[in-house]
Scaffold this motif. Structure first.
Motif, PDB file in Angstrom:
ATOM      1  N   LEU A  19       0.790  -1.227   0.000  1.00 41.78           N
ATOM      2  CA  LEU A  19       0.000   0.000   0.000  1.00 41.78           C
ATOM      3  C   LEU A  19       0.820   1.275   0.000  1.00 41.78           C
ATOM      4  CD1 LEU A  19      -2.719  -1.025   2.613  1.00 41.78           C
ATOM      5  CD2 LEU A  19      -2.762  -1.302   0.150  1.00 41.78           C
ATOM      6  N   GLY A  20       2.135   1.163  -0.055  1.00 43.37           N
ATOM      7  CA  GLY A  20       3.003   2.324   0.053  1.00 43.37           C
ATOM      8  C   GLY A  20       2.826   3.382  -1.013  1.00 43.37           C
ATOM      9  N   HIS A  21       2.266   3.048  -2.151  1.00 42.25           N
ATOM     10  CA  HIS A  21       2.110   4.025  -3.229  1.00 42.25           C
ATOM     11  C   HIS A  21       0.822   4.843  -3.121  1.00 42.25           C
ATOM     12  CE1 HIS A  21       0.007   0.437  -4.655  1.00 42.25           C
ATOM     13  NE2 HIS A  21      -0.729   1.241  -5.383  1.00 42.25           N
ATOM     14  N   TYR A  22      -0.043   4.537  -2.157  1.00 43.51           N
ATOM     15  CA  TYR A  22      -1.274   5.312  -1.968  1.00 43.51           C
ATOM     16  C   TYR A  22      -0.955   6.609  -1.253  1.00 43.51           C
ATOM     17  CZ  TYR A  22      -3.917   1.381  -3.671  1.00 43.51           C
ATOM     18  OH  TYR A  22      -4.415   0.383  -4.460  1.00 43.51           O
ATOM     19  N   GLN A  23      -1.749   7.618  -1.513  1.00 49.50           N
ATOM     20  CA  GLN A  23      -1.513   8.947  -0.975  1.00 49.50           C
ATOM     21  C   GLN A  23      -2.560   9.301   0.088  1.00 49.50           C
ATOM     22  OE1 GLN A  23       0.535  11.532  -2.922  1.00 49.50           O
ATOM     23  NE2 GLN A  23       1.549   9.783  -3.823  1.00 49.50           N
ATOM     24  N   PRO A  24      -2.243   9.103   1.380  1.00 51.91           N
ATOM     25  CA  PRO A  24      -3.214   9.464   2.411  1.00 51.91           C
ATOM     26  C   PRO A  24      -3.161  10.959   2.726  1.00 51.91           C
ATOM     27  CG  PRO A  24      -1.277   8.559   3.440  1.00 51.91           C
ATOM     28  CD  PRO A  24      -1.057   8.481   1.952  1.00 51.91           C
ATOM     29  N   THR A  25      -4.299  11.531   3.051  1.00 50.75           N
ATOM     30  CA  THR A  25      -4.357  12.906   3.558  1.00 50.75           C
ATOM     31  C   THR A  25      -5.236  12.894   4.798  1.00 50.75           C
ATOM     32  OG1 THR A  25      -6.217  13.435   2.092  1.00 50.75           O
ATOM     33  CG2 THR A  25      -4.029  14.047   1.322  1.00 50.75           C
ATOM     34  N   PHE A  26      -4.928  13.791   5.708  1.00 54.13           N
ATOM     35  CA  PHE A  26      -5.651  13.884   6.972  1.00 54.13           C
ATOM     36  C   PHE A  26      -6.309  15.249   7.022  1.00 54.13           C
ATOM     37  CE2 PHE A  26      -5.447  14.726  11.661  1.00 54.13           C
ATOM     38  CZ  PHE A  26      -6.393  13.797  12.025  1.00 54.13           C
ATOM     39  N   ASN A  27      -7.634  15.275   7.003  1.00 54.19           N
ATOM     40  CA  ASN A  27      -8.379  16.529   6.997  1.00 54.19           C
ATOM     41  C   ASN A  27      -8.494  17.095   8.410  1.00 54.19           C
ATOM     42  OD1 ASN A  27      -8.823  16.102   4.255  1.00 54.19           O
ATOM     43  ND2 ASN A  27     -10.674  14.933   4.646  1.00 54.19           N
ATOM     44  N   ALA A  28      -8.778  18.382   8.493  1.00 58.70           N
ATOM     45  CA  ALA A  28      -8.898  19.059   9.782  1.00 58.70           C
ATOM     46  C   ALA A  28      -9.985  18.447  10.666  1.00 58.70           C
ATOM     47  CB  ALA A  28      -9.175  20.546   9.569  1.00 58.70           C
ATOM     48  N   ASP A  29     -10.999  17.835  10.058  1.00 60.82           N
ATOM     49  CA  ASP A  29     -12.082  17.244  10.843  1.00 60.82           C
ATOM     50  C   ASP A  29     -11.761  15.823  11.305  1.00 60.82           C
ATOM     51  OD1 ASP A  29     -12.280  15.918   8.452  1.00 60.82           O
ATOM     52  OD2 ASP A  29     -14.386  16.360   8.121  1.00 60.82           O
ATOM     53  N   GLY A  30     -10.529  15.365  11.060  1.00 57.14           N
ATOM     54  CA  GLY A  30     -10.117  14.041  11.518  1.00 57.14           C
ATOM     55  C   GLY A  30     -10.402  12.924  10.528  1.00 57.14           C
ATOM     56  N   MET A  31     -10.767  13.262   9.312  1.00 59.73           N
ATOM     57  CA  MET A  31     -11.093  12.254   8.314  1.00 59.73           C
ATOM     58  C   MET A  31      -9.863  11.888   7.496  1.00 59.73           C
ATOM     59  SD  MET A  31     -13.855  12.353   5.197  1.00 59.73           S
ATOM     60  CE  MET A  31     -15.265  12.376   6.275  1.00 59.73           C
ATOM     61  N   LEU A  32      -9.653  10.601   7.315  1.00 58.20           N
ATOM     62  CA  LEU A  32      -8.556  10.098   6.505  1.00 58.20           C
ATOM     63  C   LEU A  32      -9.071   9.849   5.092  1.00 58.20           C
ATOM     64  CD1 LEU A  32      -5.648   8.927   6.348  1.00 58.20           C
ATOM     65  CD2 LEU A  32      -6.667   6.722   6.930  1.00 58.20           C
ATOM     66  N   THR A  33      -8.369  10.411   4.095  1.00 55.29           N
ATOM     67  CA  THR A  33      -8.721  10.211   2.698  1.00 55.29           C
ATOM     68  C   THR A  33      -7.525   9.566   2.012  1.00 55.29           C
ATOM     69  OG1 THR A  33     -10.042  12.229   2.739  1.00 55.29           O
ATOM     70  CG2 THR A  33      -9.495  11.333   0.581  1.00 55.29           C
ATOM     71  N   ILE A  34      -7.795   8.534   1.196  1.00 54.60           N
ATOM     72  CA  ILE A  34      -6.726   7.843   0.490  1.00 54.60           C
ATOM     73  C   ILE A  34      -7.036   7.849  -1.002  1.00 54.60           C
ATOM     74  CG2 ILE A  34      -5.525   5.644   0.212  1.00 54.60           C
ATOM     75  CD1 ILE A  34      -6.090   5.079   3.128  1.00 54.60           C
ATOM     76  N   ARG A  35      -6.040   8.185  -1.781  1.00 55.11           N
ATOM     77  CA  ARG A  35      -6.183   8.199  -3.234  1.00 55.11           C
ATOM     78  C   ARG A  35      -5.243   7.163  -3.812  1.00 55.11           C
ATOM     79  NH1 ARG A  35      -9.225  12.427  -3.062  1.00 55.11           N
ATOM     80  NH2 ARG A  35      -8.725  14.515  -2.622  1.00 55.11           N
ATOM     81  N   PRO A  36      -5.496   6.550  -4.914  1.00 53.75           N
ATOM     82  CA  PRO A  36      -6.621   6.731  -5.827  1.00 53.75           C
ATOM     83  C   PRO A  36      -7.909   6.141  -5.257  1.00 53.75           C
ATOM     84  CG  PRO A  36      -5.289   4.905  -6.578  1.00 53.75           C
ATOM     85  CD  PRO A  36      -4.614   5.480  -5.362  1.00 53.75           C
TER      86      PRO A  36
END
Length: 92
Positions: A19-36
């Protein structure tokens, strides 16, 4: 999700072969988003294992910090008791 948990999760994810190539982001509201947006079979389960590992690591680290603090407090108390005994001073 806390920022501390996200950082540990991100560190583990970066070194994960699957899973190392996925791009996680952490939003201010505590939500984790992963792309693609599309994921291979077993992705969710693997992601859950990584998150659990991050949580376990942080929990263990906190337990170790607390244990170290307790030992230091105990050592201080013993030193005070010993000094008071030598000096013949009561401790209240």
């Amino acid at each position: 999700m806390t920022g501390q948990l996200y950082e540990k999760f991100r560190q583990i994810l970066e070194t994960d072969e699957q899973l190392g190539h996925y791009q996680p982001t952490f939003n201010a509201d505590g939500m984790l988003t992963i792309r693609p947006a599309t994921f291979p079979p077993g992705f969710r389960e693997h992601l859950e294992r990584i998150l659990s590992s991050a949580e376990s690591y942080l929990k263990h680290a906190e337990e170790m910090r607390q244990e170290k603090s307790d030992r230091a407090s105990s050592a201080r108390e013993q030193a005070i008791q010993a000094a008071a005994g030598i000096l013949g001073v009561p401790i209240e």
